[in-house]
Design a protein around this motif. Sequence first.
Motif, mmCIF file in Angstrom:
data_model
loop_
_atom_site.group_PDB
_atom_site.id
_atom_site.type_symbol
_atom_site.label_atom_id
_atom_site.label_comp_id
_atom_site.label_asym_id
_atom_site.label_seq_id
_atom_site.Cartn_x
_atom_site.Cartn_y
_atom_site.Cartn_z
ATOM 1 N N GLU A 1 0.809 -1.215 0.000
ATOM 2 C CA GLU A 1 0.000 0.000 0.000
ATOM 3 C C GLU A 1 0.848 1.274 0.000
ATOM 4 O OE1 GLU A 1 -3.571 0.301 -0.372
ATOM 5 O OE2 GLU A 1 -2.705 -1.458 -1.316
ATOM 6 N N CYS A 2 2.006 1.234 0.612
ATOM 7 C CA CYS A 2 2.888 2.402 0.516
ATOM 8 C C CYS A 2 3.471 2.486 -0.893
ATOM 9 C CB CYS A 2 3.994 2.340 1.566
ATOM 10 S SG CYS A 2 3.373 2.593 3.228
ATOM 11 N N PHE A 3 3.754 1.326 -1.475
ATOM 12 C CA PHE A 3 4.301 1.352 -2.830
ATOM 13 C C PHE A 3 3.248 1.792 -3.845
ATOM 14 C CE2 PHE A 3 6.104 -0.590 -6.763
ATOM 15 C CZ PHE A 3 7.246 0.180 -6.806
ATOM 16 N N ASN B 1 1.463 6.993 4.388
ATOM 17 C CA ASN B 1 1.092 7.713 3.170
ATOM 18 C C ASN B 1 0.675 9.152 3.492
ATOM 19 O OD1 ASN B 1 1.696 5.446 1.682
ATOM 20 N ND2 ASN B 1 -0.424 4.724 1.567
ATOM 21 N N ALA B 2 0.039 9.331 4.632
ATOM 22 C CA ALA B 2 -0.313 10.695 5.059
ATOM 23 C C ALA B 2 0.948 11.494 5.378
ATOM 24 C CB ALA B 2 -1.235 10.639 6.272
ATOM 25 N N LYS C 1 8.220 13.165 2.258
ATOM 26 C CA LYS C 1 9.241 12.165 2.609
ATOM 27 C C LYS C 1 8.616 10.774 2.713
ATOM 28 C CE LYS C 1 12.023 15.269 5.363
ATOM 29 N NZ LYS C 1 11.973 15.769 6.722
ATOM 30 N N ARG C 2 9.270 9.821 2.089
ATOM 31 C CA ARG C 2 8.861 8.425 2.216
ATOM 32 C C ARG C 2 9.645 7.776 3.354
ATOM 33 N NH1 ARG C 2 4.178 7.565 -0.530
ATOM 34 N NH2 ARG C 2 4.297 8.604 -2.553
ATOM 35 N N VAL C 3 8.938 7.149 4.250
ATOM 36 C CA VAL C 3 9.611 6.352 5.284
ATOM 37 C C VAL C 3 9.328 4.900 4.953
ATOM 38 C CG1 VAL C 3 9.853 5.905 7.737
ATOM 39 C CG2 VAL C 3 9.220 8.181 6.953
#
Lengths: 150, 727
Positions: free
Chosen positions: B532-534, B704-705, B712-714
């Motif tokens: 889901e992050c991808f 995602n929020a 920034k992606r963590v």
Amino acid sequence: MVRLNINGKSIDVDVEADTPLLWVIRENVGLTGTKYGCGIAQCGACTVHINGVATRSCGMQVSEAVGKQITTIEGLAKNGAQHSVQKAWIENDVPQCGYCQSGMIMAAAALLKEKPKPTDADIDAAITNICRCGTFQQVREAIHMAAKSA
Amino acid sequence: MNFIPKMNRRSFIVGTAAAGGGLAIGFDLPLGGPQVIRAADDSPELTAWIVIRPDDTVVIRMARSEMGQGTITGLAQLVAEELECNWSKVTTEYPTPGQSVARKRAWGDFSTGGSRGIRMSHEYVRKAGATARTMLVQAAANQWKVQPAECVAANSVITHTGSGRKVTYGKIAEAAAKLDPPKDVTLKDPKDWKIAGKRLKRLDTAAKTNGKMIYGADFKMPGMLNAAIKQCPVFGGKLASFDEAKISGMKGVKRVVKVGDNAVAVVADTWWHAKSALDKLPITWDEGPNAKVQQAAVNARLKAGFDAEQAFVGNKNGDAKAALAGATKKVEASYAYPWLNHAAMEPLNATALYTPDKCEVWCGTQNGEAAFAATLAASGLPANNCDVHKLMLGGGFGRRGAFHDYVTQAVLIAKQMPGTPVKLLWSREEDMQHGAYHPITQCKLTGGLDADGNLVALHARISGQSILTSVRPEALVNGMDPATFQGFAATGEAAIGYSVPNLLVEHAMYNPHVPPGFWRGVNVNQNAIYLECFMDELAFEAKQDPLEFRRKLMSKHPKHLGVLNAVAEKAGWGKPAPQGIFRGIAQHMGYGSYVAAVAEISVIDGNKIKIHRIIGATDPGFAVNPAQIERQIAGSFVYGLSALFHGECTVKDGRIVQDNFDSYNSMRISEMPKVEAIVMPTGGTPWGGVGEPTICVAAPAVLNAYFAATGKRVRSVPLKNEKIYFA
């Protein structure tokens, strides 16, 4: 031998002075509603009232409790009448596994004694107990409900 | 295992895994018969699940375990619904595994994990209720010499509609118990439910508010002693020696005993005395080769799995590698998820009483039969001479399901002190450092977009630990662990919700020495973050809205789409969020339920996250108690977000570093977002579960929020390692 006042009763127990109050309550006095969760005053499952103040009993030596009023979850109801927090807990179906709830209820009762109408910020500051089931939303609602009923 | 009961032809066979380490026994639904079986108080049974007392009390017996998830209340609602009994007269009890085995496994599977409690037993418990009701009505009709069809059962009273005569269940139960049960019963259509499906209160709340509920740790028996234990800090290591003389004179100490080959226990009058003495006991461990294992090496091996030649294929369609090579735009990212401890509030414990011809155990367990199997194995006694008495669990989350090391140890200690009951309680430190940890994995994802920003290919390479290889090797499929692909699978109870023209999902297995286990949600926790992050990254690269990007891939997955649309609509997705609030979205499937979430957060100073609200939706097919499902949604978010922000167990010199809640923190009320739950059952079979599925969507929605807020992606859990905290 130390003499303790627990839930309004005077009790003599034969323990070493440095025994944590938690274990005296559970093993020597036999009141098991107060729970062991971490032993380092992090989780709050062992919360009792010492002279009305919410206190983590795992981090307090029994000798420090001598001469003070100790209230455990078993002593929260007075004369058979549930405390407003207990009523709100039942009304809100707060507990899941329930193991942390004795401590949570004792912390909430102490908060309401100090601040009868706590804000969300007051609750955030006073209730630092861990609940792994994640009952926090119900805990917050129940504290507000208890405040309204009092 | 020395106990294999006789098989019954009509029974279905429950594999050794499901029964928990060795019990392979049939399951024969005993819906009653001419021989009346009586409870201890002499009241008659109407089916093994139901006892009706003369005062109209209905005792409903359930094999599954209550650990907070509300399963016992839900199952009782299902029985009561078909029984047409007075809900206020319902009480519940546990049959013991020994009783169950003696009665051909009358109550079915005891296992309470995988969100199975209700979804895997609703049919037979409802049949039990309907069977008992039919017998009660028949008995009343017989008494009045009328046809059963002229009688109506409601609220524990049977009424003859023609004459108005009435009889209560308590009065007619004795006669009903002597009747042959009906061969078949028809279950109600759920739309006619009056007790099931309703927001009823839990049955076990009052005792959890006044200190009266007895958990395993609270159990007491006359003459009972208390044991504290230390196990070799390095997994796989052994106990070499200990110097008992140094502590044998300490107050309260009775015995110092070896437990298995890797542990030593002090037995004393009180647990505090046992623990205090144990802390002073000189112990030498044979730590073995695993003492050389360090976290950095584990992480390097996980990363190497991205390029390993060998990998199991969990889902494949089209030719992902070729499509990626031809894609207009290629997007690549890798993610990591750590080991986690269950950290149930009640540390592991069990009480055992052993005599040469009998062994009994009292404990909290998610699987009474597995605890029973552990008792038989450790005591060496046959099933007829053993039993397990289940007590309330102070949390399970998977730790008390597939693993009964604490029961084995309690029996091994008690065996050295025949006739004396011994309660073994682990310290929090033992509990933290001898867990069955959430498996450690990493995942590299590569996506291909065409010129119009459509996703044409997706390749996910998971690298890391397999639970089944360690815990249930018999469940592997040609060496592959199918559970690793939860949420990525083509079909089944944890199916992917996207149609990607070219898809390849693989697992390069690497099993470090730290024992893995089933941890609430199991593999959906990390897989939902990975996927889901991808998807969020792909949507960004395609310059599309994350919701719209997903929707285009979901037309063939209406139930996945249904929950996603529900959370989006409630959040007002597409309309501007309030000033300073940023949204993230995620969906997934697990345990037969479709789940989705929208998180609304604000970020202070770039690294302090305030989660204002999470909207969470679940479609479990049927909702037996919506109020309890809402609580499971909120509670599962706490467990999942505790892991996202605070979690992580790491290894140093072969042992787990974190040893208590100061180093393995958990969310507090101040960090709790407002959870708005949407329970939206849409029917169908099989039913979905409730305790776990929603756990997995909170973390990716928040991540995602966070990207929406900061750019920034963590990609690594926990956030504390990125110096990101709760505000």
